[in-house]
Design an enzyme around this catalytic site. Structure first.
Site, PDB file in Angstrom:
ATOM      1  N   CYS A  46      47.325  32.684  40.528  1.00 26.16           N
ATOM      2  CA  CYS A  46      46.603  34.184  39.716  1.00 26.16           C
ATOM      3  C   CYS A  46      46.446  35.345  40.547  1.00 26.16           C
ATOM      4  O   CYS A  46      46.667  35.460  41.851  1.00 26.16           O
ATOM      5  CB  CYS A  46      44.652  33.968  40.195  1.00 26.16           C
ATOM      6  SG  CYS A  46      44.130  35.356  40.082  1.00 26.16           S
ATOM      7  N   TYR A 189      50.006  41.011  30.268  1.00 21.82           N
ATOM      8  CA  TYR A 189      48.972  39.897  30.057  1.00 21.82           C
ATOM      9  C   TYR A 189      48.608  40.585  28.707  1.00 21.82           C
ATOM     10  O   TYR A 189      48.548  39.700  27.360  1.00 21.82           O
ATOM     11  CB  TYR A 189      47.124  39.961  30.486  1.00 21.82           C
ATOM     12  CG  TYR A 189      47.338  39.597  32.038  1.00 21.82           C
ATOM     13  CD1 TYR A 189      46.892  37.591  31.623  1.00 21.82           C
ATOM     14  CD2 TYR A 189      47.674  39.531  33.311  1.00 21.82           C
ATOM     15  CE1 TYR A 189      46.587  37.131  33.378  1.00 21.82           C
ATOM     16  CE2 TYR A 189      48.078  39.035  34.406  1.00 21.82           C
ATOM     17  CZ  TYR A 189      47.018  37.239  34.605  1.00 21.82           C
ATOM     18  OH  TYR A 189      47.162  36.789  34.902  1.00 21.82           O
TER      19      TYR A 189
HETATM   20  N1  LIG Z   1      38.718  41.439  37.454  1.00 20.00           N
HETATM   21  C1  LIG Z   1      38.696  40.063  38.288  1.00 20.00           C
HETATM   22  C2  LIG Z   1      40.185  39.909  37.194  1.00 20.00           C
HETATM   23  C3  LIG Z   1      40.365  37.942  37.410  1.00 20.00           C
HETATM   24  C4  LIG Z   1      40.562  37.079  36.602  1.00 20.00           C
HETATM   25  O1  LIG Z   1      41.188  37.691  35.604  1.00 20.00           O
HETATM   26  N2  LIG Z   1      41.265  36.057  37.101  1.00 20.00           N
HETATM   27  C5  LIG Z   1      42.004  35.215  36.419  1.00 20.00           C
HETATM   28  C6  LIG Z   1      42.930  34.265  36.878  1.00 20.00           C
HETATM   29  S1  LIG Z   1      44.471  35.139  36.954  1.00 20.00           S
HETATM   30  C7  LIG Z   1      41.146  33.988  35.961  1.00 20.00           C
HETATM   31  O2  LIG Z   1      40.204  33.568  36.996  1.00 20.00           O
HETATM   32  N3  LIG Z   1      40.768  33.527  34.995  1.00 20.00           N
HETATM   33  C8  LIG Z   1      39.535  32.736  35.014  1.00 20.00           C
HETATM   34  C9  LIG Z   1      39.251  32.298  33.996  1.00 20.00           C
HETATM   35  O3  LIG Z   1      39.655  33.241  31.904  1.00 20.00           O
HETATM   36  O4  LIG Z   1      38.583  31.421  33.357  1.00 20.00           O
HETATM   37  C10 LIG Z   1      39.701  40.826  39.540  1.00 20.00           C
HETATM   38  O5  LIG Z   1      40.810  41.312  39.418  1.00 20.00           O
HETATM   39  O6  LIG Z   1      39.049  39.620  40.503  1.00 20.00           O
END
Ligand SMILES: N[C@@H](CCC(=O)N[C@@H](CS)C(=O)NCC(=O)O)C(=O)O
Length: 325
Positions: A46, A189
């Site tokens: 990530c 994305y």
């Molecule tokens: N706003 C958050 C976004 C984090 C994020 O989107 N992480 C993704 C991985 S790249 C995630 O964990 N997604 C899990 C999901 O969508 O269920 C940050 O920047 O901390």
């Protein structure tokens, strides 16, 4: 700044993040910056989590703040539900560079959210900054966690004077962060998950306009905000390092590759070669996650082979003098 963060949190893929407390150098605060108290849960795949890890390493906080990575492939997070997300391996040897949850014995990141809140309805995202003492999530918004790591833990940091958000540069850093986020970090994305040709076309144009702008800036100075490394560079780096190996193919960001941009490619190698930073890049986790965890865009989960770029090769960025802010 507030506006840019609000925007950042509203965009794909992150929903509005809900744990927004701050660790503070004020030792009377709810979350004082004590050595040994906090744990950063990440996925090496990530980019949002990796930018926090990068700052943790650069500041020399790896003894004061522990961290661990989940495994790269999303799996079901509950027996009778369809939801897939981040899971821990069953043992520390099962998946290279991923660990069991030694703190809470959780099987999934979702379980950590369940421990921290009974009524959480958002996504179960990484990074998660965890308080071992109060057994809760302090913050799950990377743009805030990285600022805490930069400024609040200096009394326990090995590199306390290393400042990626120097007061003299804050205006330009904030401005830069905004267009880098919109066009590039989030832009990839938007390309990858576009649901129509028109939406994809708009996203691709925005992405490559922003990359072209970076290329032009990096033709006259070593880093995005001058000849000093800043937070903006770390934010851009985590996307660039994933670009040719994953985004170009899986997110259809193939109009031009990073390695076809002279300055951007050399700049990526320059940052990768900063002491400690390469330890934050685990390409096998990146590739397995992006190719293997999004059935809507890659139903068979087949991982593309190439291009296996060696970012430790020489670069030409020493042609610019480096300054400290
Ligand atoms: N706003 C958050 C976004 C984090 C994020 O989107 N992480 C993704 C991985 S790249 C995630 O964990 N997604 C899990 C999901 O969508 O269920 C940050 O920047 O901390």
């Amino acid at each position: 700044m507030a506006a840019s963060l609000a925007k950042e949190n509203s965009n794909f893929p992150g929903t509005a993040t809900s744990f927004r407390n701050s660790v503070s150098q004020n030792l009377d605060s709810q979350f004082p910056a004590e050595s040994g108290r906090y744990h950063l849960y990440i996925s090496y795949a990530c980019p949002w989590a990796s930018r926090c890890l990068a700052i943790l390493i650069l500041k020399g906080l790896d003894k004061a703040i522990t961290f661990s990575s989940v495994q790269p492939l999303w799996r079901k997070t509950k027996e009778n539900e369809e939801h897939i997300g981040w899971v821990f391996p069953d043992s520390d040897t099962e998946v290279l560079d991923a660990e069991r949850d030694h703190l809470n014995g959780a099987k999934t990141i979702r379980e950590l959210y369940d421990i921290a809140s009974l009524n959480y309805t958002g996504k179960y995202t990484v990074p998660v900054l965890w308080d071992k003492k109060l057994k809760t999530i302090v913050n799950n918004e990377s743009s805030e966690i990285l600022k805490m790591f930069n400024t609040e833990f200096n009394h326990v940091a090995e590199n306390p004077s290393f400042d990626l958000y120097h007061p003299n540069l804050r205006t330009i850093i904030d401005e830069t962060n905004e267009w880098i986020h919109d066009g590039i970090s989030n832009g990839v994305y938007e390309c990858g998950f576009a649901k129509t040709q028109a939406a994809y076309d708009v996203a691709v144009k925005k992405l490559f306009d922003a990359l072209d702008k970076c290329e032009e800036i990096l033709g006259r100075q070593r880093f995005l905000c001058g000849n000093t490394l800043t937070e903006s560079d770390i934010r851009l780096f985590v996307t660039l390092i994933r670009f040719d190996e994953a985004y170009a193919v899986i997110f259809k960001c193939d109009k031009r590759l990073v390695r076809e941009y002279w300055n951007l490619f050399n700049y990526t190698k320059d940052i990768y070669q900063i002491k400690g930073l390469s330890s934050t890049v685990k390409m096998d986790h990146i590739k397995q996650n992006y190719y293997g965890s999004f059935p809507s865009i890659n139903p068979l989960g087949i991982v593309a082979h190439g291009p296996n770029i060696d970012y430790s090769l020489p670069h030409d960025r020493h042609r610019f003098s480096t300054e400290t802010a």
